[in-house]
Design an enzyme around this catalytic site. Sequence first.
Site, PDB file in Angstrom:
ATOM      1  N   GLY A  38      -5.889   9.067  -5.899  1.00 48.09           N
ATOM      2  CA  GLY A  38      -5.509  10.317  -5.215  1.00 48.09           C
ATOM      3  C   GLY A  38      -4.886  11.289  -6.206  1.00 48.09           C
ATOM      4  O   GLY A  38      -5.275  12.467  -6.284  1.00 48.09           O
ATOM      5  N   HIS A  39      -3.923  10.784  -7.001  1.00 43.96           N
ATOM      6  CA  HIS A  39      -3.317  11.622  -8.043  1.00 43.96           C
ATOM      7  C   HIS A  39      -4.370  12.063  -9.053  1.00 43.96           C
ATOM      8  O   HIS A  39      -4.387  13.217  -9.495  1.00 43.96           O
ATOM      9  CB  HIS A  39      -2.237  10.847  -8.794  1.00 43.96           C
ATOM     10  CG  HIS A  39      -1.098  10.354  -7.957  1.00 43.96           C
ATOM     11  ND1 HIS A  39      -0.866   9.021  -7.737  1.00 43.96           N
ATOM     12  CD2 HIS A  39      -0.109  11.012  -7.292  1.00 43.96           C
ATOM     13  CE1 HIS A  39       0.213   8.867  -6.996  1.00 43.96           C
ATOM     14  NE2 HIS A  39       0.698  10.063  -6.690  1.00 43.96           N
ATOM     15  N   GLN A  63      15.101  13.755  -2.747  1.00 43.95           N
ATOM     16  CA  GLN A  63      14.239  13.745  -1.558  1.00 43.95           C
ATOM     17  C   GLN A  63      14.224  12.393  -0.842  1.00 43.95           C
ATOM     18  O   GLN A  63      13.446  12.202   0.086  1.00 43.95           O
ATOM     19  CB  GLN A  63      12.823  14.203  -1.915  1.00 43.95           C
ATOM     20  CG  GLN A  63      12.017  13.243  -2.768  1.00 43.95           C
ATOM     21  CD  GLN A  63      10.731  13.872  -3.272  1.00 43.95           C
ATOM     22  OE1 GLN A  63      10.738  14.795  -4.073  1.00 43.95           O
ATOM     23  NE2 GLN A  63       9.596  13.386  -2.782  1.00 43.95           N
ATOM     24  N   ASP A 152      -0.107  14.715   2.107  1.00 44.62           N
ATOM     25  CA  ASP A 152       1.227  15.157   2.514  1.00 44.62           C
ATOM     26  C   ASP A 152       1.098  16.572   3.074  1.00 44.62           C
ATOM     27  O   ASP A 152       1.544  17.549   2.467  1.00 44.62           O
ATOM     28  CB  ASP A 152       2.176  15.111   1.322  1.00 44.62           C
ATOM     29  CG  ASP A 152       2.322  13.702   0.767  1.00 44.62           C
ATOM     30  OD1 ASP A 152       3.187  12.968   1.242  1.00 44.62           O
ATOM     31  OD2 ASP A 152       1.526  13.330  -0.125  1.00 44.62           O
TER      32      ASP A 152
END
Length: 297
Positions: A38-39, A63, A152
């Site tokens: 994904g990255h 976070q 996200d």
Amino acid sequence: MILCRTIAELKNELYKIKHSNDQATIGLVPTMGFLHEGHASLMRQSAAENTASVLSIFVNPMQFGPNEDFDRYPRDEERDLAIAQANGIDLVFMPEVKEMYPAKPRTSVIVSQLTERLCGASRPGHFDGVGLVVSKLFHLVQPDRAYFGMKDAQQLAVIQQMTDDLNFPVEIRPCPIVREPDGLALSSRNVYLSAEQRQQAVVLSQSLASAKEWVAEQGMTPEELLSRVKAKISEAGQAEIDYVEWLAYPSLELPAWNEPIAEHRGKYILALAVKFGATRLIDNSLFVTNEEVYNHV
Ligand code: AMP
């Protein structure tokens, strides 16, 4: 590929890139490392669209909530550097926490409304930490484009809003969700799953796929859709639902609850967060109206 661990090194290397070519464009891919495909897809898109690409790897303590997985977040520096190198990254910025936060920051970046539901509700303060670190990275790298995954989706909406509100001179580039062959969205946190949980986790993408058929049904309301999706997820014995929501995207406003989905106009997101043991996974799917029919995108 150059590795920078300090802000001074990063600025020096960026200066060299920009001064050797005043037309140079910079792409930024912000991550927390433990890289996967994904990255890598974000890195490749950045490499294709820019003169130079910067990958940041920083597990941002701001976070994470007090009871979250900051301390045990997976890390593998050597493997990450090899993946970055293989996917067109020119410069890796990998600072220590002390480099990014030499003292407790007194400035907050709070994006209102968009952060009230979904992960914003389940993880209080999470998006304030994301807003702060992404603002710092935008100032440090001054990228022309920055790459974020639709995995996200709420983060992407929040960052786009922050970029617009604060006039950051950067184009936000959304990238599609990359999945395992069985449908599970890739995530650094998937390594936490036991073999049985890994098998059961496929219920997230399967319920999104079923929803694709259900939204097309005559008279289907958001309420009915959500209860069907929740029932399907609950068939996985270890699944504990955090949220299942149907919201307008990217505004993340609530739809007309009792109205048939076929009467909604625009873009909607079906977003899920489900825990398997201590591991919380998220996934989502976007739906766009086309006349009376919803298309999955
Ligand atoms: P993270 O390291 O989890 O903070 O993610 C860094 C970036 O990679 C974020 O923009 C994510 O949305 C993106 N990303 C993570 N997983 C995926 C995936 N499966 N497909 C596409 N992008 C992803």
